[in-house]
Design a protein around this motif. Sequence first.
Motif, PDB file in Angstrom:
ATOM      1  N   UNK A  51     -69.678  26.477 -69.804  1.00  0.00           N
ATOM      2  CA  UNK A  51     -69.936  27.795 -70.166  1.00  0.00           C
ATOM      3  C   UNK A  51     -69.872  28.886 -69.155  1.00  0.00           C
ATOM      4  N   UNK A  52     -70.127  28.539 -68.020  1.00  0.00           N
ATOM      5  CA  UNK A  52     -70.278  29.544 -66.957  1.00  0.00           C
ATOM      6  C   UNK A  52     -68.688  29.844 -66.551  1.00  0.00           C
ATOM      7  N   UNK A  53     -67.770  29.056 -66.483  1.00  0.00           N
ATOM      8  CA  UNK A  53     -66.227  29.126 -66.216  1.00  0.00           C
ATOM      9  C   UNK A  53     -65.775  29.874 -67.406  1.00  0.00           C
ATOM     10  N   UNK A  54     -66.059  29.921 -68.487  1.00  0.00           N
ATOM     11  CA  UNK A  54     -65.585  30.547 -69.642  1.00  0.00           C
ATOM     12  C   UNK A  54     -65.804  32.104 -69.609  1.00  0.00           C
ATOM     13  N   UNK A  65     -60.544  25.412 -66.125  1.00  0.00           N
ATOM     14  CA  UNK A  65     -61.069  25.569 -67.495  1.00  0.00           C
ATOM     15  C   UNK A  65     -59.858  26.538 -68.254  1.00  0.00           C
ATOM     16  N   UNK A  66     -59.628  27.597 -67.548  1.00  0.00           N
ATOM     17  CA  UNK A  66     -58.819  28.740 -68.189  1.00  0.00           C
ATOM     18  C   UNK A  66     -57.457  28.252 -68.152  1.00  0.00           C
ATOM     19  N   UNK A  67     -56.904  27.699 -67.063  1.00  0.00           N
ATOM     20  CA  UNK A  67     -55.296  27.502 -66.811  1.00  0.00           C
ATOM     21  C   UNK A  67     -54.733  26.110 -67.501  1.00  0.00           C
ATOM     22  N   UNK A  68     -55.765  25.203 -67.274  1.00  0.00           N
ATOM     23  CA  UNK A  68     -55.518  23.627 -67.739  1.00  0.00           C
ATOM     24  C   UNK A  68     -55.988  23.465 -69.054  1.00  0.00           C
ATOM     25  N   UNK A  71     -55.825  25.920 -72.660  1.00  0.00           N
ATOM     26  CA  UNK A  71     -54.617  25.937 -73.353  1.00  0.00           C
ATOM     27  C   UNK A  71     -54.356  24.697 -73.879  1.00  0.00           C
ATOM     28  N   UNK A  72     -54.670  23.514 -73.422  1.00  0.00           N
ATOM     29  CA  UNK A  72     -54.449  22.061 -74.240  1.00  0.00           C
ATOM     30  C   UNK A  72     -55.399  22.103 -75.232  1.00  0.00           C
ATOM     31  N   UNK A  73     -56.679  22.508 -75.215  1.00  0.00           N
ATOM     32  CA  UNK A  73     -57.557  22.473 -76.435  1.00  0.00           C
ATOM     33  C   UNK A  73     -56.972  23.409 -77.634  1.00  0.00           C
ATOM     34  N   UNK A  74     -56.379  24.559 -77.243  1.00  0.00           N
ATOM     35  CA  UNK A  74     -55.934  25.461 -78.142  1.00  0.00           C
ATOM     36  C   UNK A  74     -54.509  24.526 -78.892  1.00  0.00           C
ATOM     37  N   UNK A  75     -53.833  24.037 -77.867  1.00  0.00           N
ATOM     38  CA  UNK A  75     -52.466  23.376 -78.454  1.00  0.00           C
ATOM     39  C   UNK A  75     -53.081  22.266 -79.511  1.00  0.00           C
ATOM     40  N   UNK A  76     -53.992  21.485 -78.896  1.00  0.00           N
ATOM     41  CA  UNK A  76     -54.460  20.236 -79.737  1.00  0.00           C
ATOM     42  C   UNK A  76     -54.975  20.851 -80.998  1.00  0.00           C
ATOM     43  N   UNK A  77     -55.862  21.993 -81.162  1.00  0.00           N
ATOM     44  CA  UNK A  77     -56.131  22.330 -82.460  1.00  0.00           C
ATOM     45  C   UNK A  77     -55.219  22.803 -83.246  1.00  0.00           C
ATOM     46  N   UNK A  78     -54.031  23.561 -82.797  1.00  0.00           N
ATOM     47  CA  UNK A  78     -53.041  23.960 -83.394  1.00  0.00           C
ATOM     48  C   UNK A  78     -51.979  22.807 -84.024  1.00  0.00           C
ATOM     49  N   UNK A 200     -43.354   9.540 -77.305  1.00  0.00           N
ATOM     50  CA  UNK A 200     -44.877   9.005 -77.551  1.00  0.00           C
ATOM     51  C   UNK A 200     -46.148  10.140 -77.563  1.00  0.00           C
ATOM     52  N   UNK A 201     -45.775  11.368 -77.720  1.00  0.00           N
ATOM     53  CA  UNK A 201     -46.473  12.529 -77.710  1.00  0.00           C
ATOM     54  C   UNK A 201     -47.501  12.717 -76.845  1.00  0.00           C
ATOM     55  N   UNK A 202     -47.733  13.910 -76.373  1.00  0.00           N
ATOM     56  CA  UNK A 202     -48.626  14.125 -75.007  1.00  0.00           C
ATOM     57  C   UNK A 202     -48.900  15.721 -75.219  1.00  0.00           C
ATOM     58  N   UNK A 203     -49.874  16.140 -74.809  1.00  0.00           N
ATOM     59  CA  UNK A 203     -50.260  17.375 -74.562  1.00  0.00           C
ATOM     60  C   UNK A 203     -50.564  17.634 -73.075  1.00  0.00           C
ATOM     61  N   UNK A 204     -49.990  16.980 -72.086  1.00  0.00           N
ATOM     62  CA  UNK A 204     -50.091  17.213 -70.763  1.00  0.00           C
ATOM     63  C   UNK A 204     -49.336  18.225 -70.342  1.00  0.00           C
ATOM     64  N   UNK A 205     -48.304  18.954 -70.888  1.00  0.00           N
ATOM     65  CA  UNK A 205     -47.538  19.979 -70.256  1.00  0.00           C
ATOM     66  C   UNK A 205     -48.076  21.284 -71.122  1.00  0.00           C
ATOM     67  N   UNK A 206     -49.209  21.217 -71.690  1.00  0.00           N
ATOM     68  CA  UNK A 206     -49.777  22.371 -72.419  1.00  0.00           C
ATOM     69  C   UNK A 206     -50.179  23.557 -71.433  1.00  0.00           C
ATOM     70  N   UNK A 207     -49.664  24.906 -71.796  1.00  0.00           N
ATOM     71  CA  UNK A 207     -50.118  26.034 -70.844  1.00  0.00           C
ATOM     72  C   UNK A 207     -50.067  27.086 -71.928  1.00  0.00           C
TER      73      UNK A 207
END
Length: 351
Positions: A51-54, A65-68, A71-78, A200-207
Amino acid sequence: MLASIEWRIEMQNRLLNSPKLALISLLILLALLSLMSLQVGAIDWRWSEVLLALISSQSEAHWVVWEIRLPRLLVAIAVGAGLGMAGAAMQGLFRNPLADPGLVGVSSGAALAAVLVIVFGPAWWLDWVGLGLAIPLAAFLGGLAVTWLIYRLASYRGTTDVALMLLAGIAINAMAGAATGLLAYWASDEALRSLTFWAFGSLAHSSWREVMMIWWPMFLVWLILPLWAMDLNRYLMGEASARHLGVHVKRLKFVIVTLVALAVGASVAVAGVVGFVGLIAPHLVRLLVGPDHRWLLVLSGLMGALLVVAADSLARSLIAPSELPIGLLIAALGGPFFLWLLLKQRHRLHV
């Protein structure tokens, strides 16, 4: 005493079948799971640190949190929301709960088109279309072609042949897998690593680039698809009945097929093949609120987002600091779930 018990059971059934309660519950679960997703990874942070990092750039976890992770969370939700809604819409179009974009070959068709661009793109149109647009466009066109093909094969005189739909999906998945394997012989080392990602599907490259790439087409899907909910409800009674009720059936088919292809193509473009989300999410929502598409589409999107975010969190934490492909985890859950659906369908046919 008996009247009191019956009243309590009736109130419980109303709460369980309340779409508004289900919406609020899924939103709360998604918020909590999203915060948990920002915590886990190669380095685990406490909730207070996240929460502090946000809100503060002075936090030690701010960059991670902001750079890795964000973005990965937002891509996963989408990805999850798009596949969940696409699955619900596709099941409404086929009028069968076994329809799924991954199961009937839509995802593999979109992935094959994207792989073609990765392997052969630089030699021709990739240079002038641009890498950021070429892969999503190819995935969309591949998904659109396969969706139309499956629908034309499985639909006849207003009915859907489920066995033919599943067999056609198996054939398309097999052909797409074989074609992808052949393309590996022409691929460079860099492209070969990308092929593993698509398979295989991955979110590792999400930005943030992937966030921008997927959110605008998904926003169109989320905005337009619920507008056709009432027509999908009427379409469940059959094409003839739907026409009598004023549904423009051809237009409905065109819109649903296009939006399903757009959602699947966008998800494949940034995350590779992630199967079974479009099968599991709508079925779980039907157990909660029933088959009304006015709620089914939206809640399936939320349920799909929950599934993908949860799977991604597990993928990063089970063998940290390494991670598992997200597609493998969801397939491990989706395979048994699909078998259960088949057994349930067989039981209904023989009752």
